[in-house]
Design a protein around this motif. Structure first.
Motif, PDB file in Angstrom:
ATOM      1  N   GLY A  98    -118.423 -62.496   6.520  1.00 52.00           N
ATOM      2  CA  GLY A  98    -117.320 -61.533   6.475  1.00 52.00           C
ATOM      3  C   GLY A  98    -115.988 -62.163   6.094  1.00 52.00           C
ATOM      4  O   GLY A  98    -115.893 -63.370   5.820  1.00 52.00           O
ATOM      5  N   ASN A 157    -104.210 -53.324   5.889  1.00 52.21           N
ATOM      6  CA  ASN A 157    -104.568 -52.898   7.232  1.00 52.21           C
ATOM      7  C   ASN A 157    -103.304 -52.968   8.066  1.00 52.21           C
ATOM      8  O   ASN A 157    -102.866 -54.060   8.421  1.00 52.21           O
ATOM      9  CB  ASN A 157    -105.629 -53.792   7.847  1.00 52.21           C
ATOM     10  CG  ASN A 157    -105.844 -53.464   9.331  1.00 52.21           C
ATOM     11  OD1 ASN A 157    -105.215 -52.570   9.868  1.00 52.21           O
ATOM     12  ND2 ASN A 157    -106.731 -54.193   9.966  1.00 52.21           N
ATOM     13  N   SER A 159    -114.993 -58.971   1.834  1.00 58.27           N
ATOM     14  CA  SER A 159    -115.954 -58.599   2.872  1.00 58.27           C
ATOM     15  C   SER A 159    -116.623 -57.278   2.519  1.00 58.27           C
ATOM     16  O   SER A 159    -116.008 -56.420   1.876  1.00 58.27           O
ATOM     17  CB  SER A 159    -115.194 -58.427   4.181  1.00 58.27           C
ATOM     18  OG  SER A 159    -115.970 -57.725   5.107  1.00 58.27           O
ATOM     19  N   TYR A 194    -110.450 -54.233   2.046  1.00 56.34           N
ATOM     20  CA  TYR A 194    -110.282 -52.796   1.754  1.00 56.34           C
ATOM     21  C   TYR A 194    -110.163 -52.529   0.252  1.00 56.34           C
ATOM     22  O   TYR A 194    -109.721 -51.448  -0.146  1.00 56.34           O
ATOM     23  CB  TYR A 194    -109.024 -52.260   2.466  1.00 56.34           C
ATOM     24  CG  TYR A 194    -109.099 -52.445   3.966  1.00 56.34           C
ATOM     25  CD1 TYR A 194    -109.731 -51.520   4.783  1.00 56.34           C
ATOM     26  CD2 TYR A 194    -108.573 -53.592   4.566  1.00 56.34           C
ATOM     27  CE1 TYR A 194    -109.831 -51.709   6.151  1.00 56.34           C
ATOM     28  CE2 TYR A 194    -108.664 -53.795   5.930  1.00 56.34           C
ATOM     29  CZ  TYR A 194    -109.297 -52.852   6.723  1.00 56.34           C
ATOM     30  OH  TYR A 194    -109.396 -53.049   8.076  1.00 56.34           O
ATOM     31  N   ALA A 235    -113.307 -62.443   8.061  1.00 62.25           N
ATOM     32  CA  ALA A 235    -112.743 -63.289   9.123  1.00 62.25           C
ATOM     33  C   ALA A 235    -113.150 -64.744   8.881  1.00 62.25           C
ATOM     34  O   ALA A 235    -112.308 -65.653   8.940  1.00 62.25           O
ATOM     35  CB  ALA A 235    -113.211 -62.818  10.494  1.00 62.25           C
ATOM     36  N   SER A 293    -117.656 -55.424   5.035  1.00 57.79           N
ATOM     37  CA  SER A 293    -117.561 -54.692   6.305  1.00 57.79           C
ATOM     38  C   SER A 293    -117.118 -53.249   6.099  1.00 57.79           C
ATOM     39  O   SER A 293    -117.573 -52.350   6.799  1.00 57.79           O
ATOM     40  CB  SER A 293    -116.556 -55.367   7.234  1.00 57.79           C
ATOM     41  OG  SER A 293    -117.032 -56.613   7.664  1.00 57.79           O
TER      42      SER A 293
HETATM   43  N1  PLP Z   1    -108.721 -58.914   7.335  1.00 60.05           N
HETATM   44  C1  PLP Z   1    -108.255 -57.695   7.611  1.00 60.05           C
HETATM   45  C2  PLP Z   1    -106.927 -57.295   7.070  1.00 60.05           C
HETATM   46  C3  PLP Z   1    -109.005 -56.816   8.406  1.00 60.05           C
HETATM   47  O1  PLP Z   1    -108.530 -55.598   8.667  1.00 60.05           O
HETATM   48  C4  PLP Z   1    -110.253 -57.240   8.919  1.00 60.05           C
HETATM   49  C5  PLP Z   1    -111.040 -56.382   9.789  1.00 60.05           C
HETATM   50  O2  PLP Z   1    -110.685 -55.306  10.185  1.00 60.05           O
HETATM   51  C6  PLP Z   1    -110.684 -58.538   8.598  1.00 60.05           C
HETATM   52  C7  PLP Z   1    -109.898 -59.350   7.800  1.00 60.05           C
HETATM   53  C8  PLP Z   1    -111.987 -59.063   9.089  1.00 60.05           C
HETATM   54  O3  PLP Z   1    -113.034 -58.353   8.493  1.00 60.05           O
HETATM   55  P1  PLP Z   1    -114.541 -58.817   8.590  1.00 60.05           P
HETATM   56  O4  PLP Z   1    -115.256 -57.775   9.383  1.00 60.05           O
HETATM   57  O5  PLP Z   1    -115.035 -58.852   7.207  1.00 60.05           O
HETATM   58  O6  PLP Z   1    -114.574 -60.154   9.228  1.00 60.05           O
END
Ligand code: PLP
Length: 395
Positions: A105, A180, A242, A217, A107, A244
């Motif tokens: 992901g 985000n 990611s 996103y 993160a 996700s």
């Molecule tokens: N970066 C941002 C701006 C996010 O909003 C998120 C998760 O909400 C992440 C990174 C981490 O996402 P992932 O689930 O791919 O680790």
């Protein structure tokens, strides 16, 4: 006896977590349907059918030891080749598998990137409102996170404030667009101005300044708005991606880092990414889901759902008297709180079981975040409550 900092990180509840737990408690008292929980950014549209099909097909077609075994640390070479080909088709880039490093992901992608770049006294700059995990990820490498105050009129970049915060210690700048927190998308004009300034500062300081694009996103952008692909604007860009959100797979932990050929000293940067992955016990990204996303690289969940929800909530809040920048992407609204103290405002909203997150935690006091990745019907039923809340402030 223990690392106090780790204890603090592991036991201190985040504001979002506290609000979420309050919501669970209230749901037990008044019923799930009477809670308007805008706190969490958890995708709520199902993954597209191709994901399920790919899981079945891969399990049927491949030897179990191959599906579930280790891959090489950067990720299965065939997977990386097919993801690179997909990026090239969509964004006119010229990547091959060697430019990608598969991760668990975004993160993991950003944490590995921070670790790979960070040296003593380094500073990483980001823009408010920001993803608060940046702070602990950056600080875990020994570097410092510097936050540029928000330009609240449109949540683009306040260049005067940004220029003041650039120093010879600046190692990298982190951007997140679609954003985000604010739901804004950086325009091409913003990107051009940003990259021109970074190039100027690279020349002045005599060292590279990396641009880290955290973009989970990317595909959630409204009204056909363009989300510029940053490697095309600035050589020293590293992309952290990611699945996700785009494929609604947050629990499967799958994404990647792109290190373009144009970056300064590609071999050393990519090598440092691999080394950072090694010390962070990355081993390899989830093996089954590497293969799944390779088969679904050009697909997304029904992302139009978020656009519909975003417009419904935005129009409802504006009608109720709130001030808010129109969302351009992701699945968050970031309106102005109706009093200066955003904590007090969010506390007051709880009276109506409206669960909102204060902006102070994201470096932007006086605002709040509402995540609208929830049922449309919940948003519809929440609007009269926002009106009642606004009426308390004589709006
Ligand atoms: N970066 C941002 C701006 C996010 O909003 C998120 C998760 O909400 C992440 C990174 C981490 O996402 P992932 O689930 O791919 O680790």
């Amino acid at each position: 006896m223990i690392a106090e900092k780790m204890y603090e990180l592991g036991t201190k509840k985040s504001t979002i977590r506290t609000i979420f737990e309050f919501g669970r408690k209230r749901a037990a008292e008044v019923g799930e349907e009477n809670i308007y929980d805008f706190s969490l950014g958890n995708p709520n549209v199902p993954s597209p059918e191709c994901v399920k099909q790919a899981v079945f097909d891969i399990l049927n077609e491949m030897e179990p030891c191959a599906v579930h075994g280790y891959t090489v640390a950067p990720g299965d070479p065939a997977v990386r080749e097919s993801l690179a080909a997909s990026l090239n088709t969509r964004f006119g880039t010229k990547f091959s598998g060697k430019n990608l490093f598969m991760t668990a992901g975004a993160a993991a992608a950003i944490t590995i990137t921070f670790k790979a770049l960070s040296e003593a006294e380094d500073e990483f700059i980001t823009f408010a409102p920001f993803f608060p995990e940046y702070r602990c990820f950056v600080e875990s490498t020994g570097a410092k996170l510097i936050v540029v105050p928000a330009r609240t009129v449109d949540f683009q970049i306040d260049f005067a404030a940004f220029a003041d915060l650039l120093t010879p210690h600046t190692k990298a700048v982190i951007v997140n667009s679609p954003n985000n927190r604010s739901g804004s998308v950086y325009s091409e004009a913003t990107i051009r101005k940003l990259t021109a300034l970074l190039e100027e500062k690279e020349r002045e300081y005599g060292h590279p300044i990396f641009l880290i694009s955290d973009e989970p996103y990317r595909e959630i952008a409204y009204d056909g708005i363009d989300v510029p692909y940053l490697t095309k604007y600035y050589n020293n860009t590293i992309v952290c991606y990611s699945y996700s959100k785009s494929l609604s797979l947050p629990g499967e932990r799958i994404g990647y880092i792109v290190v373009p050929d144009e970056i300064i000293d590609f071999g050393r940067v990519y090598g440092a990414i691999a080394g950072a992955g090694r010390v962070l016990t990355h081993v390899n990204a989830p093996s089954l889901f590497q293969r799944v996303i390779a088969r679904c690289a050009d697909e997304t969940s029904d992302l139009a759902f978020y656009e519909k929800n975003g417009k419904l909530l935005y129009n409802g809040l504006i009608a109720a008297g709130f001030t808010c920048v129109k969302p351009q992407g992701a699945f968050y609204l970031f309106p102005k709180a109706l009093e200066e103290d955003d904590y007090a405002f969010c506390e007051r909203a709880k009276k109506y079981d409206l669960l909102l997150v204060p902006g102070t935690d994201f470096g932007c006091p006086g605002y709040f975040r509402a995540a609208y990745c929830i049922k449309t019907e919940t948003i519809e039923r929440s609007l009269p409550l926002f009106k009642k809340l606004a009426a308390e402030y004589n709006i």
